[in-house]
Scaffold this active site. Structure first.
Site, PDB file in Angstrom:
ATOM      1  N   LYS A   1      26.923  14.060  -3.165  1.00  0.00           N
ATOM      2  CA  LYS A   1      27.967  13.153  -2.780  1.00  0.00           C
ATOM      3  C   LYS A   1      29.002  13.941  -2.358  1.00  0.00           C
ATOM      4  CE  LYS A   1      31.274   9.745  -3.703  1.00  0.00           C
ATOM      5  NZ  LYS A   1      32.607  10.356  -4.024  1.00  0.00           N
TER       6      LYS A   1
ATOM      7  N   GLY B   1      35.241  17.519 -12.240  1.00  0.00           N
ATOM      8  CA  GLY B   1      36.264  16.700 -11.894  1.00  0.00           C
ATOM      9  C   GLY B   1      36.852  16.257 -12.957  1.00  0.00           C
ATOM     10  N   SER B   2      37.679  15.009 -13.127  1.00  0.00           N
ATOM     11  CA  SER B   2      38.512  14.561 -13.870  1.00  0.00           C
ATOM     12  C   SER B   2      37.659  13.980 -15.070  1.00  0.00           C
ATOM     13  CB  SER B   2      39.400  13.562 -13.493  1.00  0.00           C
ATOM     14  OG  SER B   2      38.558  12.300 -13.246  1.00  0.00           O
TER      15      SER B   2
ATOM     16  N   GLY C   1      36.605  10.391 -14.376  1.00  0.00           N
ATOM     17  CA  GLY C   1      35.309  10.233 -13.322  1.00  0.00           C
ATOM     18  C   GLY C   1      34.223  10.690 -14.033  1.00  0.00           C
ATOM     19  N   GLY C   2      34.238  11.733 -14.899  1.00  0.00           N
ATOM     20  CA  GLY C   2      33.061  12.388 -15.609  1.00  0.00           C
ATOM     21  C   GLY C   2      32.540  11.418 -16.618  1.00  0.00           C
TER      22      GLY C   2
ATOM     23  N   GLU D   1      31.767  18.578 -16.074  1.00  0.00           N
ATOM     24  CA  GLU D   1      32.659  19.495 -16.450  1.00  0.00           C
ATOM     25  C   GLU D   1      34.008  19.036 -15.965  1.00  0.00           C
ATOM     26  OE1 GLU D   1      35.456  21.972 -15.453  1.00  0.00           O
ATOM     27  OE2 GLU D   1      34.218  22.670 -14.258  1.00  0.00           O
TER      28      GLU D   1
ATOM     29  N   CYS E   1      40.522  24.129 -12.942  1.00  0.00           N
ATOM     30  CA  CYS E   1      39.995  23.320 -14.412  1.00  0.00           C
ATOM     31  C   CYS E   1      40.392  24.408 -15.404  1.00  0.00           C
ATOM     32  CB  CYS E   1      38.683  22.991 -14.465  1.00  0.00           C
ATOM     33  SG  CYS E   1      37.428  24.249 -13.899  1.00  0.00           S
TER      34      CYS E   1
ATOM     35  N   GLU F   1      45.391  17.496 -19.984  1.00  0.00           N
ATOM     36  CA  GLU F   1      45.583  18.202 -18.626  1.00  0.00           C
ATOM     37  C   GLU F   1      46.602  17.554 -17.678  1.00  0.00           C
ATOM     38  OE1 GLU F   1      42.637  20.042 -15.295  1.00  0.00           O
ATOM     39  OE2 GLU F   1      42.453  18.116 -15.945  1.00  0.00           O
TER      40      GLU F   1
END
Length: 487
Positions: free
Chosen positions: A159, A214-215, A218-219, A238, A275, A362
């Site tokens: 994607k 990603g965030s 989102g994860g 991750e 990250c 973060e």
């Protein structure tokens, strides 16, 4: 269906990008991957390695074009992006070589009173990949997830990330041509575009696993969607973390300038959009390191962040931390246009490192939280209150006998996926010994890594066969070991 746009972070200017995938296109891409999955799994690993070698060669061949396009969409700079592209090509070759040697299959065969019993980790099937915004090459369309999945014998559907849509589309074109020329079957690599495409990718029955970088928001949304399926699937997400740094008392007394230089370079690298960025540092009180770091931050150059949303989140993240009692200690330059950000250091009280505080979460971008501790015991107590992270670093006096390191190591090993001593966690090497993961909220699966040889294991599952004739078995389970994967 929506029209996609490509945005220049330096100016905010928009350029038309490839349109989002239609429902029919999404279904067709996934179906093509599912149709070819048995063939990809049955292809000898050395042949799959040749496919990845072709991808690597194509990246190098088109480097000038791809780097220029990536810089237009990310503002990460051509020097950084060229290095990243070269590493992406090297990573593709690495995963091909790891796949070819076959030890990740852990194939074993026994004879139990005349009955054969064999076990191996076999390809799981179609893998969906969600690339990252901050590494358009190494964690993008042809990044670690895609290459490790193909090496493990799985077709991939990627994607595209909306932060670099034109680059993603061009990488897809380069990949399809290279794979076709190398003799790979149609469907081994496919792409979808758009938010709806991402939802459909996770929900589609032929998809057997998801890779995401990603965030946390989102994860975890992908984890929940995958868990709600009739047939739930694993999501290897991750996600970002604060990645603490402890500077020991001896280190502050003997290496202050080196530590200040290294820390500021690390937390500002790539606009702080790593990250593994060190976001929190614990320093001994009265060491003078706080002032040294502040001076360097004030001289640090500003940067552009990848998207307007990231820039807005960075600004609001600073405000949220100041609202809870932190003070702005130093701030560097800030560009006067586009998605701009200034490197910033905040000073906070060690007592405020508590559950639920934004200080232990973060903040994506060039932000560093500085806290001071009165003694090593107070530092260890504060570290114990932090959320787990992808990585942590300890700066020692370099003698190999710093007593604070021995005391803090067991604590940090319980909280992170990778511990770095007298170095910085920002860089991640693609090697057999690498672990790029960690306990939640660093990742959704603490047993996995998204980088290195063990990354292939995410796209497999263990299968045992008993008394099955060789002619009916996949190659890794046969008595004659045609792929040479058993020890």
């Amino acid at each position: 269906m929506s029209a996609a746009v490509s945005v220049d972070p330096r100016t905010g200017a928009e350029v038309a990008a490839p349109r989002e995938s239609s429902a029919d296109e999404i279904r067709d891409v996934i179906a093509a991957a599912a149709a070819v999955a048995p063939e990809v799994a049955a292809t000898p690993p050395r042949i799959r390695g040749a496919w990845l070698e072709a991808l690597a060669a194509a990246l190098v061949e088109h480097a000038d074009e791809l780097v220029a396009l990536a810089d237009q969409e990310t503002a990460l700079g051509e020097v950084r992006l060229r290095t990243e592209l070269e590493r992406t090509a090297a990573n593709a070759r690495y995963y091909g070589a790891v796949g070819a040697r076959g030890d990740w299959m852990r194939a074993v065969r026994d004879d139990l009173d005349g009955v054969s019993l064999a076990r191996a980790f076999l390809p799981i099937g179609v893998v969906g990949v969600f690339g990252a915004s901050n590494f358009p090459f190494q964690f993008g369309v042809l990044g670690h997830d895609t290459c490790s999945a193909i090496a493990a014998g799985c077709p991939v559907v990627v994607k595209h990330h909306p932060a670099h849509p034109r680059l993603s589309a061009r990488l897809g074109e380069v990949a399809r041509a290279a794979l076709a020329d190398a003799g790979a079957p149609d469907g081994v690599f496919g792409e979808v575009i758009g938010f709806a495409a991402g939802v459909e990718l996770v929900a589609a029955d032929p998809v057997r696993a998801i890779g995401f970088t990603g965030s946390q928001r989102g994860g975890m949304a992908l984890v929940e969607t995958a868990a709600a399926r009739t047939r739930p699937i694993p999501v290897y997400a991750e996600m970002g973390t604060v990645n603490p740094v402890l500077v020991t008392t001896r280190a502050a007394a003997t290496r202050a300038d080196d530590i200040a230089d290294g820390l500021v370079a690390s937390f500002t690298l790539g606009g702080g959009q790593f990250c593994t960025k060190p976001g929190l540092v614990l320093l001994p009180e009265g060491s003078g390191l706080t002032e040294r770091i502040a001076g360097r931050v004030e001289r640090a150059g500003g940067t552009w962040l990848l998207t307007a949303a990231i820039a807005q989140s960075f600004a609001s993240g600073i405000d949220a931390r100041v609202a809870t009692g932190s003070e702005v200690l130093a701030s560097g330059d800030r560009p006067d246009a586009g998605h701009a950000a200034a490197p910033t250091a905040l000073r906070a009280s060690i007592r405020d490192l508590t559950d639920g505080s934004p200080l232990i979460e973060e903040c994506f971008g060039p932000l560093l939280i500085i806290v001071e501790y009165a003694d090593p015991a107070e530092a260890r107590d504060a570290l114990a209150r932090l959320q787990p992270s992808l990585a942590a670093a300890v700066q020692t006096d370099g003698s190999g006998a710093d007593p604070e390191l021995e005391a803090v190591t067991p604590l940090l090993l319980d909280q992170v996926g990778r511990l770095v001593v007298d170095g910085w966690p920002t860089g991640v090497a693609c090697s057999d010994a690498m672990q790029h993961g960690g306990p939640w909220p660093a990742t959704s699966r603490p047993d996995a890594t998204s980088v290195g040889a063990a990354a292939l294991e995410r796209w497999t599952r263990p299968v045992a066969v008993q008394g099955v004739p060789d002619a009916a078995l996949p190659a890794p389970l046969r008595a004659d070991d045609p792929w040479g994967v058993r020890p």
